[in-house]
Design a protein around this motif. Sequence first.
Motif: not given
Length: 291
Positions: A103-110, A239-251
């Motif tokens: 659910a945390a990875e999915r939340f990161g995608h959302q 959550v961060r893993d899912g987020y970065n997979e979909a929309f990587p954070l800046a350096a």
Amino acid sequence: MAPPVADRVAELTGRAVAALAPLGSSHAWELYRAELADGADVFVKALPDGTPDGEFAGLFATEAWGLEWLGGSFGSPVPEVLGADERTLVLSWVSERPPTPEAAERFGHQLAGMHATPAEHFGAPRDGYIGPLPLDNTPRDSWPEFYAEQRLLPYLARATDRGVLTPADVRVIERAIDAIGDLPGAPEPPARIHGDLWSGNVIWQDDGAVIVDPAAHGGHREADLAMLALFGLPYLDRVRDGYNEAFPLAAGWRGRIALHQLHPLLVHACLFGAAYRITALNAAQAVLGEV
């Protein structure tokens, strides 16, 4: 005198209320679970009897707007707004599930999908609230100016007026604010952000999460992730893993966490007093590289 809460809910939803169960309070408003005559459950926020007309003007309409605005982004995880007026907000009921890594990875995608939906400016077309405090959302094109002048300085002044911060504290925080223009990393366009995304505003689901109580505006997307880290969120790394997979954070995003946490910490200093003095000061010192 304002009509009873059940009557206001019935008027806003167009459905009679079969039962109304109190859930406590949050800040200056009361919380309820209402069962409608057709069997549906809804969540209700209401100003208590005796609240003067005009106090917290636009509070619930602004929250309703924020949820609907965030809900217009791809995959945004928000409850449905069923009705709002000056004294009442009615939302679809969301049952919470235990958090899981999946659910945390999915939340990161959302969350990434929500942030990838652009906002027109930093700010919003209407002023808002963060908790019970007013929030200046005057649109700006520059994030450093917006953040300094509309997210930090007003709450620094309020906390100082409350006597929470010493003059020495204020000088450190002012130096951090003065340094903002050199710190935000590569420029990013304004994103649709929740604006008050601490762990208590995340309702876990089997396939992600629903987020509630927004202070929605066009902002820097790192702000939501920094606030998730501030008070601890289960499986935040996932959550961060899912987020970065979909929309990587800046350096360099890790080095900017304290910068984005300074706003909510000043808000908490205003609301809860000296318990947040040292944490806010530490965040300012981290911004300056002094810790």
